[in-house]
Design a protein around this motif. Sequence first.
Motif, mmCIF file in Angstrom:
data_model
loop_
_atom_site.group_PDB
_atom_site.id
_atom_site.type_symbol
_atom_site.label_atom_id
_atom_site.label_comp_id
_atom_site.label_asym_id
_atom_site.label_seq_id
_atom_site.Cartn_x
_atom_site.Cartn_y
_atom_site.Cartn_z
ATOM 1 N N ALA A 1 -8.132 24.312 27.947
ATOM 2 C CA ALA A 1 -7.350 24.506 29.174
ATOM 3 C C ALA A 1 -7.944 23.787 30.366
ATOM 4 C CB ALA A 1 -7.220 25.994 29.481
ATOM 5 N N ILE A 2 -9.281 23.737 30.458
ATOM 6 C CA ILE A 2 -9.929 23.078 31.591
ATOM 7 C C ILE A 2 -10.191 21.634 31.197
ATOM 8 C CG2 ILE A 2 -11.911 23.077 33.137
ATOM 9 C CD1 ILE A 2 -12.181 26.037 32.668
ATOM 10 N N ALA A 3 -9.466 20.758 31.796
ATOM 11 C CA ALA A 3 -9.533 19.347 31.418
ATOM 12 C C ALA A 3 -10.894 18.768 31.779
ATOM 13 C CB ALA A 3 -8.425 18.567 32.123
ATOM 14 N N GLY A 4 -11.265 17.729 31.063
ATOM 15 C CA GLY A 4 -12.505 17.049 31.371
ATOM 16 C C GLY A 4 -13.292 16.760 30.112
ATOM 17 N N GLU A 5 -13.794 15.558 29.993
ATOM 18 C CA GLU A 5 -14.543 15.170 28.812
ATOM 19 C C GLU A 5 -15.886 15.912 28.775
ATOM 20 O OE1 GLU A 5 -16.340 11.138 26.668
ATOM 21 O OE2 GLU A 5 -15.159 11.009 28.516
ATOM 22 N N GLY A 6 -16.210 16.457 27.639
ATOM 23 C CA GLY A 6 -17.465 17.184 27.503
ATOM 24 C C GLY A 6 -17.451 18.561 28.131
ATOM 25 N N ASN A 7 -16.267 19.036 28.532
ATOM 26 C CA ASN A 7 -16.184 20.333 29.197
ATOM 27 C C ASN A 7 -16.702 21.452 28.299
ATOM 28 O OD1 ASN A 7 -15.013 22.291 31.249
ATOM 29 N ND2 ASN A 7 -13.870 22.844 29.409
ATOM 30 N N GLY A 8 -16.364 21.412 27.001
ATOM 31 C CA GLY A 8 -16.804 22.456 26.086
ATOM 32 C C GLY A 8 -18.317 22.529 25.983
ATOM 33 N N TRP A 9 -18.969 21.368 25.930
ATOM 34 C CA TRP A 9 -20.427 21.369 25.814
ATOM 35 C C TRP A 9 -21.076 21.842 27.115
ATOM 36 C CZ3 TRP A 9 -20.604 21.515 21.037
ATOM 37 C CH2 TRP A 9 -19.794 20.717 20.237
ATOM 38 N N ASP A 10 -20.425 21.595 28.251
ATOM 39 C CA ASP A 10 -20.932 22.156 29.512
ATOM 40 C C ASP A 10 -20.892 23.681 29.472
ATOM 41 O OD1 ASP A 10 -21.366 19.657 30.556
ATOM 42 O OD2 ASP A 10 -19.441 19.554 31.597
ATOM 43 N N ARG A 11 -19.796 24.209 28.905
ATOM 44 C CA ARG A 11 -19.698 25.673 28.780
ATOM 45 C C ARG A 11 -20.789 26.212 27.859
ATOM 46 N NH1 ARG A 11 -16.499 24.415 31.995
ATOM 47 N NH2 ARG A 11 -18.373 24.895 33.185
ATOM 48 N N LEU A 12 -21.133 25.419 26.833
ATOM 49 C CA LEU A 12 -22.180 25.843 25.912
ATOM 50 C C LEU A 12 -23.522 25.938 26.628
ATOM 51 C CD1 LEU A 12 -23.231 26.557 23.136
ATOM 52 C CD2 LEU A 12 -23.386 24.116 22.604
ATOM 53 N N VAL A 13 -23.811 24.948 27.446
ATOM 54 C CA VAL A 13 -25.051 24.993 28.233
ATOM 55 C C VAL A 13 -25.070 26.218 29.135
ATOM 56 C CG1 VAL A 13 -26.398 23.830 30.019
ATOM 57 C CG2 VAL A 13 -25.406 22.500 28.154
ATOM 58 N N ASP A 14 -23.925 26.478 29.790
ATOM 59 C CA ASP A 14 -23.829 27.662 30.655
ATOM 60 C C ASP A 14 -24.059 28.947 29.862
ATOM 61 O OD1 ASP A 14 -23.278 25.969 32.701
ATOM 62 O OD2 ASP A 14 -21.126 26.405 32.802
ATOM 63 N N LEU B 1 -19.012 29.208 18.495
ATOM 64 C CA LEU B 1 -17.893 29.091 17.565
ATOM 65 C C LEU B 1 -16.627 28.614 18.275
ATOM 66 C CD1 LEU B 1 -16.727 29.566 14.724
ATOM 67 C CD2 LEU B 1 -16.294 31.941 15.395
ATOM 68 N N GLY B 2 -16.335 29.215 19.428
ATOM 69 C CA GLY B 2 -15.119 28.843 20.161
ATOM 70 C C GLY B 2 -15.145 27.408 20.656
ATOM 71 N N ILE B 3 -16.304 26.968 21.135
ATOM 72 C CA ILE B 3 -16.403 25.606 21.652
ATOM 73 C C ILE B 3 -16.254 24.584 20.523
ATOM 74 C CG2 ILE B 3 -18.031 23.940 22.640
ATOM 75 C CD1 ILE B 3 -19.047 26.208 24.429
ATOM 76 N N VAL B 4 -16.905 24.831 19.401
ATOM 77 C CA VAL B 4 -16.794 23.903 18.269
ATOM 78 C C VAL B 4 -15.342 23.801 17.811
ATOM 79 C CG1 VAL B 4 -17.413 23.565 15.856
ATOM 80 C CG2 VAL B 4 -19.164 24.212 17.506
ATOM 81 N N ILE B 5 -14.669 24.943 17.676
ATOM 82 C CA ILE B 5 -13.272 24.927 17.238
ATOM 83 C C ILE B 5 -12.391 24.255 18.286
ATOM 84 C CG2 ILE B 5 -11.274 26.411 16.796
ATOM 85 C CD1 ILE B 5 -13.142 28.352 15.397
ATOM 86 N N GLY B 6 -12.642 24.530 19.564
ATOM 87 C CA GLY B 6 -11.849 23.910 20.623
ATOM 88 C C GLY B 6 -11.993 22.404 20.660
ATOM 89 N N GLU B 7 -13.228 21.918 20.552
ATOM 90 C CA GLU B 7 -13.464 20.474 20.586
ATOM 91 C C GLU B 7 -12.844 19.779 19.366
ATOM 92 O OE1 GLU B 7 -14.660 18.581 22.830
ATOM 93 O OE2 GLU B 7 -15.534 19.989 24.246
ATOM 94 N N LEU B 8 -12.987 20.380 18.186
ATOM 95 C CA LEU B 8 -12.415 19.773 16.991
ATOM 96 C C LEU B 8 -10.891 19.778 17.041
ATOM 97 C CD1 LEU B 8 -14.743 21.270 14.214
ATOM 98 C CD2 LEU B 8 -14.733 18.933 15.130
ATOM 99 N N THR B 9 -10.311 20.838 17.594
ATOM 100 C CA THR B 9 -8.850 20.907 17.699
ATOM 101 C C THR B 9 -8.319 19.828 18.629
ATOM 102 O OG1 THR B 9 -8.947 23.304 17.343
ATOM 103 C CG2 THR B 9 -6.913 22.421 18.266
ATOM 104 N N GLN B 10 -9.037 19.558 19.723
ATOM 105 C CA GLN B 10 -8.597 18.514 20.656
ATOM 106 C C GLN B 10 -8.608 17.130 20.006
ATOM 107 O OE1 GLN B 10 -9.412 19.228 25.209
ATOM 108 N NE2 GLN B 10 -11.321 19.509 24.097
ATOM 109 N N LEU B 11 -9.537 16.937 19.081
ATOM 110 C CA LEU B 11 -9.600 15.639 18.405
ATOM 111 C C LEU B 11 -8.412 15.412 17.486
ATOM 112 C CD1 LEU B 11 -13.401 15.500 17.436
ATOM 113 C CD2 LEU B 11 -12.251 14.286 19.313
ATOM 114 N N VAL B 12 -7.867 16.511 16.951
ATOM 115 C CA VAL B 12 -6.793 16.401 15.960
ATOM 116 C C VAL B 12 -5.416 16.539 16.599
ATOM 117 C CG1 VAL B 12 -5.830 17.419 13.853
ATOM 118 C CG2 VAL B 12 -8.322 17.271 14.148
ATOM 119 N N VAL B 13 -5.268 17.446 17.555
ATOM 120 C CA VAL B 13 -3.961 17.745 18.161
ATOM 121 C C VAL B 13 -3.917 17.161 19.563
ATOM 122 C CG1 VAL B 13 -2.355 19.568 18.797
ATOM 123 C CG2 VAL B 13 -3.863 19.876 16.807
ATOM 124 N N GLY B 14 -2.881 16.382 19.851
ATOM 125 C CA GLY B 14 -2.771 15.736 21.149
ATOM 126 C C GLY B 14 -2.144 16.607 22.215
#
Length: 402
Positions: free
Chosen positions: A127-140, A75-88
């Motif tokens: 907070a942790i910069a990097g493309e695809g960082n949220g999905w890496d956390r999901l794998v972890d 839930l947190g990763i999905v919300i975080g990734e979607l928020t980054q797409l909308v808010v700069g």
Amino acid sequence: MSHQLSLQRVNRRLRREGWTIVQRAAAAVIAFMLARWIGDHPDVFFAPIAAIVSLNTDVGERGFNALKLLLGVVLGIVIGELTQLVVGNQVVALGIAALLAITVATVAGGSRLTIAQAAAAAVLTIAIAGEGNGWDRLVDALVGAGVALLFTQVLFPPNPLRLLRQAETDALSSLAQGLDAAAYAMRHDDAEAGRDALTQLRRTRDHLAEIHNVRQRSRRVTRHTLTRRGSTQPVVAENENAGFLDLLGDGTVMAVRLGLDGDHEQQQRLSQPLSVCARLVRNLAAGPGDRANRQQVVDEVPHLLELLHGLEVGGEDSAQTATRITRVLIYDMMRYAGVPAENARQVLEQVVTEAEIPDDGAQVSWFRTVSTGLADGAKSVASRFQRMLRRGPQDHDSQDLG
């Protein structure tokens, strides 16, 4: 003296929790190694953290803990990734993501762990910069939770009977100490010791409340842990017996309270049967799962009833009421030990002088328990899959997932 008691308390905690501590450390190492092998990013710290957090709860709840953690992370990763797409702006995005993650998890009825992990995952994703960082956390998170489930479901599944009997031992030991203290206070006409005994007996409510929690956990373990499905019948029987401990605890407080209200001579007479009760309860605590031990306790009940019978002289004073309540305690003690209700009632009424605890049957081997559990689990999964194939897509939402 206090230093010695502290050391004993520490030693007792280490003996009880030592094995689970080792499991958490081992799970963290395995999750870390698997995440490094599977993932293509160097920072795999979340995998061992997820494994430790999942296992960091009472035995019997750890599998559910892993699922709660995983749900929160997704839930947190999905919300975080979607928020980054909308808010700069990163700061604004972090605040919005955290707020949304907490709100959605709370409205969805998530546990404290799910809410915390949803917020943490949303924050880390931004907070942790990097493309695809949220999905890496999901794998972890999947790796960490998967290792935790492997530990709880396959490698080290909790033993529901052991959980129940440990809780019973704690409660019975506390009751025995309180009864001993009350008997001493009555024997020596010590009012202060009597108050201390009542205080100690009231504290047994914590142990009795823990038995209630363990009873719930043991039921879930037998339903949801594949290798423990074969132990359903003995767990149900032990749960029924453990239910009498609540009555035993409440009655003990009432009997002691009324007994302490009697005069010195009445207290001295009641102190002897209470001492015998304390000894029998302590014997039950020493081996709650041992049928022979329970039978030995039950065999001493007629002698205890004779002691109480000698105290019954008629009247309605507090001491006589305490004597009658103590008889009820003996009934609850027999029922906890496994004596059938009718047989226990006959012994209490002194119609018969012997009570027999039914044999619960031969012990089931570990291999048979595991194989039966795996077979039942496989049949359950197969039947559910077949029902899903037979039903239309519109019925899937109502499918019972156990």
